[in-house]
Write a protein that holds these residues in place. Structure first.
Motif, PDB file in Angstrom:
ATOM      1  N   LEU A  64     -35.456   6.445 -41.747  1.00 20.83           N
ATOM      2  CA  LEU A  64     -36.092   6.527 -43.066  1.00 20.83           C
ATOM      3  C   LEU A  64     -34.991   6.641 -44.108  1.00 20.83           C
ATOM      4  O   LEU A  64     -34.090   7.459 -43.980  1.00 20.83           O
ATOM      5  CB  LEU A  64     -37.014   7.738 -43.088  1.00 20.83           C
ATOM      6  N   ARG A  65     -35.070   5.784 -45.130  1.00 24.04           N
ATOM      7  CA  ARG A  65     -34.127   5.865 -46.252  1.00 24.04           C
ATOM      8  C   ARG A  65     -34.932   6.014 -47.527  1.00 24.04           C
ATOM      9  O   ARG A  65     -35.857   5.247 -47.787  1.00 24.04           O
ATOM     10  CB  ARG A  65     -33.257   4.610 -46.330  1.00 24.04           C
ATOM     11  N   THR A  66     -34.591   7.010 -48.314  1.00 24.86           N
ATOM     12  CA  THR A  66     -35.356   7.256 -49.537  1.00 24.86           C
ATOM     13  C   THR A  66     -34.426   7.392 -50.729  1.00 24.86           C
ATOM     14  O   THR A  66     -33.303   7.882 -50.608  1.00 24.86           O
ATOM     15  CB  THR A  66     -36.239   8.517 -49.389  1.00 24.86           C
ATOM     16  N   GLU A  78     -38.271   2.178 -40.971  1.00 28.92           N
ATOM     17  CA  GLU A  78     -38.160   1.231 -39.854  1.00 28.92           C
ATOM     18  C   GLU A  78     -38.364   2.025 -38.583  1.00 28.92           C
ATOM     19  O   GLU A  78     -37.632   2.982 -38.314  1.00 28.92           O
ATOM     20  CB  GLU A  78     -36.812   0.537 -39.858  1.00 28.92           C
ATOM     21  N   ALA A  79     -39.391   1.641 -37.791  1.00 24.64           N
ATOM     22  CA  ALA A  79     -39.774   2.516 -36.687  1.00 24.64           C
ATOM     23  C   ALA A  79     -40.436   1.744 -35.554  1.00 24.64           C
ATOM     24  O   ALA A  79     -40.885   0.601 -35.718  1.00 24.64           O
ATOM     25  CB  ALA A  79     -40.721   3.606 -37.195  1.00 24.64           C
ATOM     26  N   ASP A  80     -40.514   2.433 -34.433  1.00 25.01           N
ATOM     27  CA  ASP A  80     -41.213   1.908 -33.261  1.00 25.01           C
ATOM     28  C   ASP A  80     -42.717   1.843 -33.524  1.00 25.01           C
ATOM     29  O   ASP A  80     -43.216   2.466 -34.479  1.00 25.01           O
ATOM     30  CB  ASP A  80     -40.964   2.833 -32.062  1.00 25.01           C
ATOM     31  N   PRO A  81     -43.459   1.137 -32.666  1.00 24.34           N
ATOM     32  CA  PRO A  81     -44.927   1.136 -32.794  1.00 24.34           C
ATOM     33  C   PRO A  81     -45.469   2.559 -32.759  1.00 24.34           C
ATOM     34  O   PRO A  81     -44.899   3.465 -32.130  1.00 24.34           O
ATOM     35  CB  PRO A  81     -45.379   0.342 -31.562  1.00 24.34           C
ATOM     36  N   GLY A 107     -43.243  -6.843 -39.022  1.00 20.15           N
ATOM     37  CA  GLY A 107     -44.298  -6.283 -38.202  1.00 20.15           C
ATOM     38  C   GLY A 107     -45.650  -6.353 -38.888  1.00 20.15           C
ATOM     39  O   GLY A 107     -45.838  -7.053 -39.891  1.00 20.15           O
ATOM     40  N   ARG A 108     -46.614  -5.611 -38.330  1.00 19.94           N
ATOM     41  CA  ARG A 108     -47.976  -5.597 -38.866  1.00 19.94           C
ATOM     42  C   ARG A 108     -48.435  -4.161 -39.036  1.00 19.94           C
ATOM     43  O   ARG A 108     -47.923  -3.249 -38.388  1.00 19.94           O
ATOM     44  CB  ARG A 108     -48.936  -6.303 -37.909  1.00 19.94           C
ATOM     45  N   ALA A 109     -49.430  -3.974 -39.909  1.00 21.67           N
ATOM     46  CA  ALA A 109     -50.039  -2.659 -40.088  1.00 21.67           C
ATOM     47  C   ALA A 109     -51.548  -2.838 -40.203  1.00 21.67           C
ATOM     48  O   ALA A 109     -52.021  -3.642 -41.007  1.00 21.67           O
ATOM     49  CB  ALA A 109     -49.492  -1.973 -41.331  1.00 21.67           C
ATOM     50  N   ARG A 110     -52.283  -2.104 -39.382  1.00 20.01           N
ATOM     51  CA  ARG A 110     -53.745  -2.091 -39.484  1.00 20.01           C
ATOM     52  C   ARG A 110     -54.151  -0.824 -40.227  1.00 20.01           C
ATOM     53  O   ARG A 110     -53.914   0.286 -39.750  1.00 20.01           O
ATOM     54  CB  ARG A 110     -54.359  -2.126 -38.090  1.00 20.01           C
ATOM     55  N   VAL A 111     -54.742  -1.024 -41.386  1.00 20.37           N
ATOM     56  CA  VAL A 111     -54.990   0.072 -42.326  1.00 20.37           C
ATOM     57  C   VAL A 111     -56.485   0.314 -42.464  1.00 20.37           C
ATOM     58  O   VAL A 111     -57.267  -0.638 -42.579  1.00 20.37           O
ATOM     59  CB  VAL A 111     -54.386  -0.258 -43.710  1.00 20.37           C
ATOM     60  N   LEU A 144     -41.441  -0.958 -43.303  1.00 22.90           N
ATOM     61  CA  LEU A 144     -42.386  -0.788 -44.404  1.00 22.90           C
ATOM     62  C   LEU A 144     -41.646  -0.171 -45.576  1.00 22.90           C
ATOM     63  O   LEU A 144     -40.896   0.795 -45.412  1.00 22.90           O
ATOM     64  CB  LEU A 144     -43.538   0.121 -43.967  1.00 22.90           C
ATOM     65  N   LYS A 145     -41.857  -0.727 -46.768  1.00 21.64           N
ATOM     66  CA  LYS A 145     -41.217  -0.213 -47.977  1.00 21.64           C
ATOM     67  C   LYS A 145     -42.292   0.408 -48.857  1.00 21.64           C
ATOM     68  O   LYS A 145     -43.217  -0.272 -49.294  1.00 21.64           O
ATOM     69  CB  LYS A 145     -40.470  -1.337 -48.695  1.00 21.64           C
TER      70      LYS A 145
END
Length: 342
Positions: A64-66, A78-81, A107-111, A144-145
């Motif tokens: 994680l970068r913030t 940036e991370a694992d499933p 990647g993908r995200a189911r929201v 994800l950003k």
């Protein structure tokens, strides 16, 4: 440069807001593998909001970068499933003071939120309301950003925000086509800007996010910035990104935005300035800030001038005198004698 922090506890002890701490990097590589998921849970709680985080394995690889740009907080994950759940028990803590606007980079995200479900694919934009529960599943490794915006700055009532969540905004055209690439680039380059530049960039980005939200809600086109206004926001941001490049010319800017040089000049005519004047004023402002911030004798006028896109000290001096009526040396002597302006 980003500061890599060896442990969550160490990060928590560091003073907030110090200049060297504007960018922070947290990674599960800094702890033993069997502690990685617990560490990640705490890091996300401290940086974003509280969430339950679950993964298939007992170890988790994530970074994680913030960074903070003015009122805008930018976090790249940036991370694992895995799966995250913003549950009522976390919401009760009162940490949902911001709206999250996220760009799915890889990647993908189911929201799921507010009774709707969608899938974010690379390039898609999603709004997350942090005062209400949401579920997100990442079936693959992802990037994800996330842009955290104080809710008052978007100027949207609660009912309107509820309509934006659980939907994927595709950057195929219009305002989303400007916003998506802009957010991607800003997240990647956020650590490279001085504080004044960062604050101006944040204002432009928040304005474009608000306009995009209003557009998605079907606002009257007369209330939106319109094609010219949205394009001008994008052009100004591009100029700020490339301000130190001496090759930043109207033709380069126009080509980057797929417009003619004549059209570019017309955009700035509506602002009672020219594109070249606007670039010059920004550069002079950055030079003045740097010169007053540095100790006397620590840097030459020529070094500062070239750092902000002037091709020579002579050209910088001429532009400076034309704008302020003094040479850079005389102005700096006066500032140091009188003290910095309030």
């Amino acid at each position: 440069m980003p500061t890599a922090i060896g442990s969550y506890e160490e990060m928590s002890r560091r003073p907030a807001g110090a200049a060297s701490e504007r960018t922070r990097v947290l990674t599960t590589c800094s702890v033993p593998p069997h502690e990685s998921l617990e560490y990640w849970h705490d890091a996300v709680l401290d940086t974003l909001v509280g969430m339950d985080i679950a993964a298939e394995g007992r170890t988790y690889d994530a970074t994680l970068r913030t960074d903070r740009l003015g009122d805008l907080r930018i976090t790249t994950v940036e991370a694992d499933p895995g799966r995250v759940h913003r549950s009522p028990r976390f919401i009760a803590r009162g940490d949902g003071r911001e709206i999250f606007v996220a760009v799915q980079s890889t990647g993908r995200a189911r929201v799921e939120q507010d009774g709707r479900a969608t899938e974010l694919l690379p390039g898609d934009i999603g709004f997350f309301e942090t005062r209400r529960p949401f579920h997100t599943t990442f079936p693959d490794r992802f990037r994800l950003k996330i842009f955290a915006i104080p809710r008052p700055l978007l100027g949207l009532p609660e009912a309107d925000i509820r309509q934006l969540t659980g939907r994927a905004i595709h950057p195929g055209g219009g305002l989303p086509a400007l916003l998506g690439p802009l957010l991607e680039r800003l997240a990647d380059t956020s650590a490279s800007y001085t504080t004044p530049t960062a604050e101006r960039l944040a204002e432009s980005v928040i304005d474009l996010v608000a306009a995009t939200a209003a557009d998605q809600l079907g606002a009257d086109p007369a209330d939106l910035p319109g094609a010219d206004g949205a394009l001008l926001l994008s052009v100004r941001t591009y100029i700020r990104w490339h301000l130190s490049d001496p090759g930043l010319t109207p033709s380069v800017i126009a080509r980057a935005h797929g417009i003619s040089v004549r059209y570019l000049h017309r955009l700035f005519e509506a602002e009672d300035t020219t594109v070249c004047q606007w670039i010059r004023d920004l550069r002079l402002g950055e030079c003045r800030r740097e010169l007053t911030a540095r100790p006397a004798g620590s840097v030459s006028l020529g070094q500062v001038a070239r750092r902000w896109g002037f091709t020579s000290a002579a050209g910088f001096g001429k532009a400076f005198r034309s704008s302020f009526g003094l040479s850079p040396t005389d102005w700096l002597d006066r500032v140091r004698a009188d003290g910095p302006p309030c």
